[in-house]
Design a protein around this motif. Structure first.
Motif, mmCIF file in Angstrom:
data_model
loop_
_atom_site.group_PDB
_atom_site.id
_atom_site.type_symbol
_atom_site.label_atom_id
_atom_site.label_comp_id
_atom_site.label_asym_id
_atom_site.label_seq_id
_atom_site.Cartn_x
_atom_site.Cartn_y
_atom_site.Cartn_z
ATOM 1 N N ASP A 400 0.822 -1.207 0.000
ATOM 2 C CA ASP A 400 0.000 0.000 0.000
ATOM 3 C C ASP A 400 0.859 1.262 0.000
ATOM 4 O O ASP A 400 0.614 2.206 -0.742
ATOM 5 N N TYR A 404 1.230 3.916 -3.076
ATOM 6 C CA TYR A 404 0.840 5.306 -2.881
ATOM 7 C C TYR A 404 2.016 6.247 -3.103
ATOM 8 O O TYR A 404 1.886 7.297 -3.725
ATOM 9 N N VAL A 431 -0.788 7.702 3.035
ATOM 10 C CA VAL A 431 -1.759 6.689 2.639
ATOM 11 C C VAL A 431 -2.592 6.250 3.845
ATOM 12 O O VAL A 431 -3.771 5.949 3.725
#
Length: 552
Positions: A400, A404, A431
């Motif tokens: 993630d 991002y 994020v």
RNA sequence: GCCCCGGUAGCUCAACUGGACAGAGCAUCGCCCUUCUAAGGCGAGGGUUACAGGUUCGAGUCCUGUCCGGGGUACCA
């Protein structure tokens, strides 16, 4: 059915434009194109137009006066969903949209759910996105990561708009690079079995080559000859598995892998040369075969086949693109590093010379990632074995964060990546701000359930009148517009910026407005609001390939 | 030399494609958890948008020039 919000605001805009035009003609003002856009500051309302500023010159009157006149004219007719019309210096006309417009919009969002904000632009259309395309000569580096995330996100954006997308990985399995790879593995192999062997001058020096050599030794024994092709094919296989594993961690999968070799085998390259020759675009000089790029408006001619008989990468690349075009995609996207800046136009020019349509090809160039370690630049070279792998980065920060991080800045900007701060940055990575908003909403909904306020679509959205509620709803209404813009620019960064703003509005709302209270009908309405925020956050995050956790 | 991409708060970056007083996050300093998650909110400080001109009612954004960083300018990819 496919009338989303887009239509709501577009309709509103269309009505405004129509009304302004009517006002202009009633006033005998000249017709003119003008903009209708959200203003920066809240106090200027929801939509503003610059028409008065533009008319000022023709009418030789102060823009502020013109704005007043137009505003007065507009005020005379009752405009749907417009609460107020104001004028502000230097001459903007501002429209205040009434609350009911926004209140209605969340009903739409809840109805559409994950379909909210999708346009039909790509319906029944196909797109091809070629990205990563790293040759299997070593593990993926951080630089490849930028390419991978960018490409996958662009593919997601296209799919969002209805395109049927083919994610494609093109690689060179025929050229010199792979040859050297094989030789490098061979050399390490003989080192391993104790036979002194000269390491190739340009060989790949990374440790992974030794591991591959050991694999081969364990699998095939110690009586392989120096030039056995398996050194190369085994290395390619093993490295490719690693590459796929890295991509898998990012949630990136390809529909098609295309090998350069194919285009030799099918005769496509030979055919290409012949076709270009018949257009008088190929000539021989100093033992090499050249593309007459200057005849196509380029600055200099380019070698297609070296005097050694080996083609340069431009030749198979051109054949490859010709083949991609022949597959009939409505849109072809290439994700290239900045080092291709000067080479892809040659390819496009050659294709155009063959009367092929190339205006549906979009080349996205991203600038390089500069790695910093203790403030010093780390020069990366796959060949020298000096690189930081994408895997290293992923284990330190997670998918993630990596996704991002690569998407939140413009692809046109260089990216400075400080490895020492990587982990630190990951802990306060923006994020989490987005994901936290999503998790908070999920928790509120859960809390509502335990308080017996089950969320239903039966609520009175007119109760949402708090200023922070209106601001939040306004942000929700922007979403389809953002997705449309991003489809045009193919710059995913716009989504990140938008979600950041949406999350900020939500967190502010959260601080000011309690959702679950004794006031049942207000609680229900606010549950409706946060549910629609959740829908948009979830859609946005999924387009970015980032998880939307229910708790954190 | 020529071409491409950048130069914005101490740092990393935004700015809806020419609009209103240039915004966030880190970092620094205050304040807010017996109330749905403080990975949050509120407030303070911090800027001649590299520099010089030009176009425009209006420029971080467009045009010209200069400086700085990166990439390209290969019979490397």
């Amino acid at each position: 059915m496919r009338r989303g919000w887009s239509l709501l605001i577009k309709k509103l805009k269309a009505i405004l434009i129509e009304s302004i035009r009517a006002a202009l003609s009633a006033l005998n003002f000249p017709e003119m194109d003008f903009t209708l856009a959200p203003p920066k500051a809240e106090k200027f309302g929801d939509i503003s137009t610059n028409i008065a500023l533009l008319l000022s010159k023709d009418l030789s009157q102060p823009p502020l006066d013109i704005a007043e006149i137009i505003a007065e004219t507009l005020k005379k007719e009752k405009l749907n969903h417009i609460d107020d019309i104001t004028v502000s210096p230097p001459g903007f006309i501002n429209f205040l949209i009434d609350a009911s417009f926004y209140q209605n919009s969340i009903i739409t969002i809840l109805e559409k759910n994950d379909q909210y904000g999708r346009g039909g632009t790509g319906k029944d259309k196909t797109a091809n996105v070629e990205f990563v395309s790293a040759n299997p000569t070593g593990p993926l580096t951080v630089g490849h990561g930028r390419n991978a995330v960018l490409g996958d996100t662009v593919a997601n954006i296209l799919e969002w708009h209805g395109f049927h997308v083919t994610r494609e990985y093109y690689y060179n399995d025929a050229g010199q690079q792979m040859q050297i790879l094989g030789e490098s593995v061979s050399a390490r192999y003989f080192e391993l079995i104790g036979k002194e062997n000269e390491f190739p001058e340009n060989g790949y020096q990374g440790k992974y080559i030794v591991e591959i050599a050991r694999n081969i030794y364990e699998a095939l024994g110690n009586d392989i000859s120096k030039n056995d092709p398996r050194f190369r094919t085994e290395a390619e296989k093993i490295i490719f598995e690693k590459i796929k594993t890295s991509l898998d961690k990012l949630g990136i999968y390809f529909d098609q892998f295309t090998k350069e070799k194919t285009f030799y085998e099918t005769g496509a390259i030979k055919q290409l040369l012949e076709d270009l020759k018949s257009k008088d675009l190929i000539y021989e000089k100093e033992g090499a075969t050249w593309l007459k790029a200057t005849a196509l408006g380029r600055k200099q001619d380019r070698v297609f086949i070296k005097s050694s008989g080996e083609p340069t990468y431009r030749l198979p690349d051109t054949a490859y693109h010709r083949e991609k075009i022949s597959r009939g995609f409505n849109l072809i996207v290439d994700i290239f590093g900045a080092d291709h800046t000067d080479s892809y136009p040659d390819i496009l020019a050659a294709l155009a010379a063959l009367d092929l349509k190339t205006d549906h090809i979009r080349v996205l160039l991203y600038q390089f990632v500069t790695l910093l370690r203790k403030g010093e630049k780390v020069k990366m070279s796959t060949r020298k074995g000096e690189f930081v792998t994408l895997d290293n980065l992923l284990t330190e920060t997670g998918s993630d964060v990596v996704r991002y991080f690569f998407i939140m800045r413009s692809m046109n900007s260089h990216l400075d990546f400080d490895l020492d701060l990587a982990k630190d940055q990951s802990e306060n990575n923006p994020v989490y701000y987005l994901q936290y908003a999503h998790a908070r909403i999920c928790n509120i909904i859960k809390h509502g359930l335990t308080a017996k306020y089950e969320f239903t679509k039966d609520f009175d959205s007119n109760l949402l009148t708090h200023n922070d509620e209106l601001k939040l709803m306004r942000q929700l209404v922007y979403f389809p517009q953002v997705m449309e813009t991003v489809l045009e620019t193919l710059e995913p960064q716009g989504i990140a910026n938008y979600l950041q703003e949406l999350a900020a509005q939500f967190h502010k709302f959260y601080g000011k407005c309690r959702v679950i209270t004794d006031n049942i009908s207000l609680s229900r309405a606010r549950l409706g609001l946060v549910s629609s925020v959740r829908i948009v956050l979830s859609s946005g995050l999924s387009i970015l390939g980032i998880s939307a956790p229910e708790r954190m």
